[in-house]
Design an enzyme around this catalytic site. Structure first.
Site, PDB file in Angstrom:
ATOM      1  N   ASP A 134       2.893   7.563  -1.319  1.00  0.00           N
ATOM      2  CA  ASP A 134       3.623   8.573  -0.944  1.00  0.00           C
ATOM      3  C   ASP A 134       3.924   9.148  -2.664  1.00  0.00           C
ATOM      4  O   ASP A 134       3.498   8.747  -3.419  1.00  0.00           O
ATOM      5  CB  ASP A 134       5.158   8.536  -0.266  1.00  0.00           C
ATOM      6  CG  ASP A 134       5.458   9.680   0.443  1.00  0.00           C
ATOM      7  OD1 ASP A 134       5.156  10.571   0.034  1.00  0.00           O
ATOM      8  OD2 ASP A 134       5.724   9.341   1.737  1.00  0.00           O
ATOM      9  N   LYS A 155       0.782  -1.355  -0.047  1.00  0.00           N
ATOM     10  CA  LYS A 155       0.086   0.010  -0.201  1.00  0.00           C
ATOM     11  C   LYS A 155       0.926   1.317   0.145  1.00  0.00           C
ATOM     12  O   LYS A 155       0.836   1.962   0.895  1.00  0.00           O
ATOM     13  CB  LYS A 155      -1.119  -0.197   1.213  1.00  0.00           C
ATOM     14  CG  LYS A 155      -1.814  -1.128   0.918  1.00  0.00           C
ATOM     15  CD  LYS A 155      -3.381  -0.906   1.955  1.00  0.00           C
ATOM     16  CE  LYS A 155      -4.183  -1.875   1.997  1.00  0.00           C
ATOM     17  NZ  LYS A 155      -3.841  -3.397   2.687  1.00  0.00           N
TER      18      LYS A 155
HETATM   19  O1  S5P Z   1      -9.727  -2.401   2.448  1.00  0.00           O
HETATM   20  C1  S5P Z   1      -8.984  -3.511   2.699  1.00  0.00           C
HETATM   21  C2  S5P Z   1      -7.959  -3.717   1.890  1.00  0.00           C
HETATM   22  C3  S5P Z   1      -7.098  -4.431   2.188  1.00  0.00           C
HETATM   23  S1  S5P Z   1      -5.787  -5.151   0.884  1.00  0.00           S
HETATM   24  N1  S5P Z   1      -9.197  -4.171   3.796  1.00  0.00           N
HETATM   25  C4  S5P Z   1      -8.470  -5.213   3.964  1.00  0.00           C
HETATM   26  O2  S5P Z   1      -8.638  -5.947   5.004  1.00  0.00           O
HETATM   27  N2  S5P Z   1      -7.259  -5.427   3.071  1.00  0.00           N
HETATM   28  C5  S5P Z   1      -6.093  -6.482   3.434  1.00  0.00           C
HETATM   29  O3  S5P Z   1      -6.919  -7.887   3.277  1.00  0.00           O
HETATM   30  C6  S5P Z   1      -5.599  -6.374   4.814  1.00  0.00           C
HETATM   31  O4  S5P Z   1      -4.728  -5.569   4.925  1.00  0.00           O
HETATM   32  C7  S5P Z   1      -5.523  -8.006   5.286  1.00  0.00           C
HETATM   33  O5  S5P Z   1      -4.155  -8.347   4.814  1.00  0.00           O
HETATM   34  C8  S5P Z   1      -6.625  -8.612   4.423  1.00  0.00           C
HETATM   35  C9  S5P Z   1      -7.949  -8.915   5.132  1.00  0.00           C
HETATM   36  O6  S5P Z   1      -7.475  -9.905   6.173  1.00  0.00           O
HETATM   37  P1  S5P Z   1      -8.571 -10.817   6.970  1.00  0.00           P
HETATM   38  O7  S5P Z   1      -8.054 -11.327   7.863  1.00  0.00           O
HETATM   39  O8  S5P Z   1      -9.611  -9.697   7.505  1.00  0.00           O
HETATM   40  O9  S5P Z   1      -9.455 -11.659   5.934  1.00  0.00           O
END
Ligand code: S5P
Length: 480
Positions: free
Chosen positions: A317, A314
């Protein structure tokens, strides 16, 4: 009896002539040069949007449409107007005859319930579709497809005017009967008889119809009903092409977010879950021992199991800073172990330029257009801006992280995090939806599952379960 029938018919024609004359008087029928939705140039244009300003006329139009299907009404359990002109017409018909209404959104909204069809959907029940004018039948068929997609039956459409330009055939070829109140020839005849137009105008319109009697439906690219393979051919970036085609060949639209803290755990999980996923998503910066060796092992596993690695860094910058972050040694990104990296669109195009200037050839970015966390600021204009940026850079931007389908670009891959069965969220604002909701209802392409898999007792069989659910929802989508 015969006389009565005859008089009844005469009366109907007189009423219809009157209605047509009134529509002409309010400016709903225009003559000149107009470009229709189908792209053809027409000397006549029918604009019923105006009738909302003339309530008695709106009521009359609703009544004649109802009469045109009066013998069939017992078959329908709901009514839906093609947006937007037919919405008020369908509302009046619904209200007067106590037939529940459904509203089709032209665009799935990006907040709240995100439904394409509003109202109570009784799967398997029949819905009557209402439209003002049919030319090629494209708009009618779009509405029918959306209604069918949520499990409704659509076998009848009622329209005020059939322009006699192929719409009837196009609609009926899809198994939907078209009932029209008026044809263009009748309409012109009535206008002539009521002195609203000259016979020259009638002849000109007749000639136009003769020359344009088979208007083709302009196929709008609709990625939600295209296969990943078809879309891979339209993608501009090699990683997008590869990813879309492996999703079909491997039959998986599951991305596994392996958010574990050691290389050993990560490699072990990636190897075990690898056969079931299209993407392995990593967070190298949450690991205590990420090294070149970890990167090499992951790269080998991506080849062994045919998945793509996405490092969820992510970046957010200015271009110059993300260049330095990307090339910093610790995470070895320049070695190409992670052909995809995520970045926020917040800084603008510079973040993409910065990353792409140092990423190995064949890499791509995934923009975070929406987030799954509660209270996210990635909404509205921000999300729209992210999509414009993504659509303007198809060679660099492979996909978006999102919670809804946001773009009709076939090559842009929509990836949805916050997916988990039997959980609504965590204590830090994460919000979960199911695989079926993400792929089947919100029409995104890939589900991203983290804790749902790696915290499960048996991560491999759980990954298999998510894979099957998500891929089935995709297959279901294609059947419409
Ligand atoms: O909006 C977001 C974007 C991302 S990339 N919400 C998220 O949860 N993520 C990522 O997806 C987060 O950083 C994590 O790695 C994954 C979700 O994890 P979970 O354990 O909640 O399924």
């Amino acid at each position: 009896m015969v006389l009565n029938n005859y008089c009844g018919r005469c009366l109907k024609i007189m009423k219809m002539k009157e209605l047509v004359a009134q529509l002409f008087d309010i400016g709903a029928i225009k003559f000149g040069q107009f470009t229709l939705k189908s792209g053809i140039q027409s000397p006549v244009y029918f604009d019923l949007r105006l009738i909302v300003s003339y309530p008695p006329l709106l009521a009359q139009v609703s009544d004649v449409l109802w009469s045109a299907v009066s013998e069939k009404v017992a078959q329908f359990q709901s009514i839906c107007g093609v947006p937007y002109t037919a919405l008020p017409i369908a509302t009046l018909m619904s209200s007067k005859h106590n037939l529940p209404m459904l509203i089709r959104r032209k665009e799935a909204k990006s907040y709240g319930t995100k439904r394409q069809i509003e109202g109570i959907i009784v799967k398997g029940s029949s819905c009557l579709v209402v439209e003002d004018v049919v030319t090629s039948g494209a708009s009618v068929l779009e509405t029918c497809a959306d209604l069918k997609r949520v499990g409704l039956k659509v076998a009848h459409v009622v329209v005020l005017l059939d322009r006699e330009q192929g719409g009837r055939g196009n609609v009926e070829r899809e198994g939907v009967v078209l009932h029209s109140v008026l044809t263009m020839s009748q309409l012109m005849q009535y206008l002539l008889e009521t002195g609203k137009v000259t016979s020259e105008t009638v002849d000109m319109v007749k000639a136009f119809i003769r020359e344009n009697s088979q208007v083709k439906i302009v196929e709008k690219c609709n990625p939600t009903i295209m296969s990943y393979t078809e879309r891979s051919q339209l993608a501009a970036n090699p990683i997008a092409k590869k990813l879309l085609s492996l999703m079909d060949s491997k039959e998986t639209n599951l991305a596994f977010s392996a958010d574990v803290k050691t290389s050993h755990e990560l490699v072990k999980l990636a190897d075990a879950v690898g056969p079931h996923i299209c993407i392995l998503k990593t967070h190298a910066d949450i690991m205590s021992d990420f090294s070149r060796d970890t990167a090499d092992q992951l790269k080998a596993l991506a080849e062994k199991h045919n998945f793509v690695i996405m490092e969820d860094r992510k970046f957010a910058d200015i271009g110059n800073t993300v260049q330095m972050q990307y090339t910093q040694e610790q995470y070895c990104l320049t070695s190409g172990w992670a052909p995809l990296v995520t970045c926020h669109p917040l800084p603008g195009p510079g973040v993409i330029d910065g990353l792409m200037s140092v990423a190995p050839p064949g890499s791509g970015c995934v923009l975070v257009a929406e987030m799954s966390s509660s209270g996210t600021l990635a909404v509205g204009e921000y999300t729209k801006g992210a999509i414009s940026l993504a659509e303007s850079r198809p060679e660099s931007i492979v996909g978006v992280v999102c919670r809804n389908r946001l773009s009709t670009s076939p090559g842009l891959i929509h990836m949805t995090p916050g997916v988990r069965d039997k959980a609504s969220g965590d204590s830090l604002g994460q919000q979960y939806i199911s695989a079926e909701t993400a792929i089947g209802e919100r029409h995104t392409d890939i589900i991203i599952v983290g804790r749902g898999i790696y915290s499960a007792q048996d991560p491999v069989s759980t990954a298999k379960m998510y894979r099957e659910k998500a891929f089935q929802a995709y297959n279901q989508r294609l059947k419409v």
